[in-house]
Design a protein around this motif. Structure first.
Motif, short mmCIF file in Angstrom:
data_model
loop_
_atom_site.label_atom_id
_atom_site.label_comp_id
_atom_site.label_asym_id
_atom_site.label_seq_id
_atom_site.Cartn_x
_atom_site.Cartn_y
_atom_site.Cartn_z
N GLY A 252 9.29 28.01 -4.61
CA GLY A 252 10.02 27.06 -5.45
C GLY A 252 9.29 25.75 -5.55
N ASP A 253 10.03 24.68 -5.66
CA ASP A 253 9.42 23.36 -5.82
C ASP A 253 8.91 22.84 -4.48
OD1 ASP A 253 9.88 23.19 -8.54
OD2 ASP A 253 11.83 22.21 -8.29
N PRO A 254 7.75 22.16 -4.50
CA PRO A 254 7.24 21.55 -3.27
C PRO A 254 8.10 20.35 -2.86
CG PRO A 254 5.90 20.88 -5.13
CD PRO A 254 6.87 21.91 -5.65
N PHE A 255 7.94 19.94 -1.63
CA PHE A 255 8.53 18.68 -1.18
C PHE A 255 7.51 17.59 -1.42
CE2 PHE A 255 12.02 19.84 2.12
CZ PHE A 255 12.50 20.84 1.27
N GLY B 2 11.38 14.61 -3.56
CA GLY B 2 10.73 15.14 -4.75
C GLY B 2 11.66 15.82 -5.72
N GLU B 3 12.89 16.10 -5.30
CA GLU B 3 13.83 16.84 -6.15
C GLU B 3 14.13 16.09 -7.44
OE1 GLU B 3 18.07 19.12 -5.40
OE2 GLU B 3 16.78 18.64 -3.68
N ILE B 4 14.33 14.78 -7.34
CA ILE B 4 14.63 13.99 -8.54
C ILE B 4 13.45 13.99 -9.49
CG2 ILE B 4 15.08 11.65 -9.39
CD1 ILE B 4 16.74 11.17 -6.87
N SER C 15 0.82 -1.21 0.00
CA SER C 15 0.00 0.00 0.00
C SER C 15 0.86 1.27 0.00
CB SER C 15 -0.92 -0.01 1.22
OG SER C 15 -1.73 -1.17 1.23
N PRO C 16 0.72 2.13 -1.03
CA PRO C 16 1.55 3.33 -1.09
C PRO C 16 1.02 4.45 -0.21
CG PRO C 16 0.10 3.26 -2.99
CD PRO C 16 -0.13 1.97 -2.22
N ILE C 17 1.92 5.30 0.23
CA ILE C 17 1.56 6.51 0.95
C ILE C 17 2.47 7.62 0.47
CG2 ILE C 17 3.09 6.04 2.92
CD1 ILE C 17 0.91 7.33 4.71
N GLY C 18 1.93 8.83 0.43
CA GLY C 18 2.72 9.97 -0.02
C GLY C 18 2.43 11.20 0.80
N PHE C 19 3.41 12.10 0.84
CA PHE C 19 3.30 13.36 1.57
C PHE C 19 3.70 14.50 0.64
CE2 PHE C 19 4.28 9.94 4.44
CZ PHE C 19 3.53 10.17 5.59
N GLY C 20 3.07 15.63 0.78
CA GLY C 20 3.44 16.79 -0.01
C GLY C 20 3.33 18.05 0.83
N VAL C 21 4.30 18.97 0.65
CA VAL C 21 4.26 20.27 1.33
C VAL C 21 4.53 21.34 0.28
CG1 VAL C 21 5.23 21.74 3.13
CG2 VAL C 21 5.09 19.27 3.50
N PRO C 22 3.61 22.30 0.12
CA PRO C 22 3.81 23.32 -0.91
C PRO C 22 4.96 24.26 -0.58
CG PRO C 22 1.89 23.85 0.43
CD PRO C 22 2.35 22.49 0.85
N ASN C 23 5.50 24.86 -1.61
CA ASN C 23 6.60 25.81 -1.45
C ASN C 23 6.34 26.99 -2.38
OD1 ASN C 23 8.95 27.22 -1.15
ND2 ASN C 23 10.28 25.66 -2.06
N PRO C 24 5.75 28.06 -1.88
CA PRO C 24 5.42 29.20 -2.75
C PRO C 24 6.64 29.81 -3.42
CG PRO C 24 4.29 29.38 -0.62
CD PRO C 24 5.29 28.27 -0.49
#
Length: 348
Positions: free
Chosen positions: A176-179, A316-318, A165-174
């Protein structure tokens, strides 16, 4: 004589999207539904996640043709509480259900600051990172997960009882790029083992076991055996928690109740997903968040790498680097996927 190597085919984002929509329209999906599905799968290909991109035309298409997935699914959204939505996917294509759930979570979070969505009656919804990116671009931090067909044995057990079962997290970055962090609970996804089998390549013995629980380098034996979880018993525990949220709480199937799309392609899987979104604009200004995200990344990037050729990166950088290159240079599809796409998208 050496075998001929067929170079990958390159597409622009617009062209790949157009062909993908034509392919899913040919499989019976309405225009808007096809757009939702293709948006997720094309992003997956642009992130370099080719096992979860338009190559999924093969498995999705096979099940659509035999009725295991509903081509014209009636996806419904109901409100259980001000910040809580319930989605019934109507046995639709997974990315279609996922996009409905994401929009419902964004709407709830926009109204309440936090939005939580539980989705049921769905199917494989692709990777998590496309949803996390779309949410982040609108200012939402996210925790997103899905359950899956059983491929992992319980810790200390001898047969498959839980999914990867996959899980993911995201955090916005106004600024630049989000994490973005997107991970399955196994060392690798099962799709990578299938690809190794198709290419006649061995796999590392840390990926999976055979039916007897012995580590194996044979992809065929691995597909008959079990995936190995990340972090041993800790990965096992995380996989269970994802299934409790995605499967049990959503009123979807869970653990061994999830149907195998390989063994029963004509039967609904009733997979479940969850979307937890936070409107970061309720926490502070965009300038506040941008400054903190910049500092957060700088602390990590400032660590001297052990190998100068491999500097420290953030989650997320890659993938976002691949996304930028795909937009600048074109998106590569392997020959098999390109042929499959062309066959489905061909005029009829």
């Amino acid at each position: 004589m050496p075998a001929t190597v067929v170079p990958p085919t390159k597409y622009s984002e617009a062209e790949l999207t157009r062909l993908g929509i034509l392919a899913f329209r040919a499989l019976g999906l309405p225009e808007q539904d096809a757009q939702d599905v293709v948006r997720v799968l094309v992003l997956a290909d642009m992130f370099g996640l080719s096992t979860h991109g338009l190559s999924r035309l093969e498995s999705y298409g096979d099940r659509l043709k035999v009725g295991g997935i509903a081509a014209r699914a009636q996806v419904t959204v109901s409100t259980a509480a001000p910040a809580l939505r319930l989605v019934d996917g109507g046995n639709g294509v997974g990315p279609l259900v996922g996009m409905h759930a994401l929009r419902a979570a964004m709407e709830a979070a926009g109204e309440c600051g936090v939005g939580v969505v539980f989705a049921r009656a769905s199917n494989h919804f692709g990777p998590v990172s496309p949803y996390s990116l779309i949410a982040a671009q609108s200012g939402f931090a996210s925790i997103i997960g899905s359950n899956a067909t059983t491929t992992i044995a319980p810790w200390g057990g001898s047969d498959a009882r839980l999914g990867n079962s996959p899980i993911g997290f995201g955090v916005p970055n106004p600024g630049g790029d989000p994490f973005l962090l997107d991970m399955a609970m196994s060392v690798v996804a099962r799709a990578k083992i299938r690809r190794a089998l198709k290419q006649g390549q061995p796999i590392p013995d840390s990926w999976a076991t055979d039916q007897a629980g012995r580590p194996t380098t044979d992809p065929a034996a691995a597909l008959d055996g079990f995936l190995l979880p990340i972090g041993g018993h800790k990965g096992y525990g995380l996989a269970l928690m994802v299934d409790l949220f995605a499967g049990l709480l959503s009123n979807a199937a869970y653990l061994t109740h999830v149907k195998s799309w390989v063994e029963a392609p004509d039967e609904p899987q009733n997979l479940g997903h969850f979307f937890i979104l936070i409107d970061t604009r309720r926490l502070g200004s965009t300038a506040w968040l941008a400054e903190r995200m910049k500092d957060f990344a700088a602390i990590l990037h400032g660590s001297s790498p052990i190998d100068p050729a491999h500097p420290v990166i953030v989650p997320g950088e890659i993938e976002l680097g691949r996304l930028a290159r795909s937009r600048a240079e074109g998106i590569e599809l392997d020959a098999d996927t390109a042929a499959l796409l062309a066959a489905y998208a061909a005029p009829r």
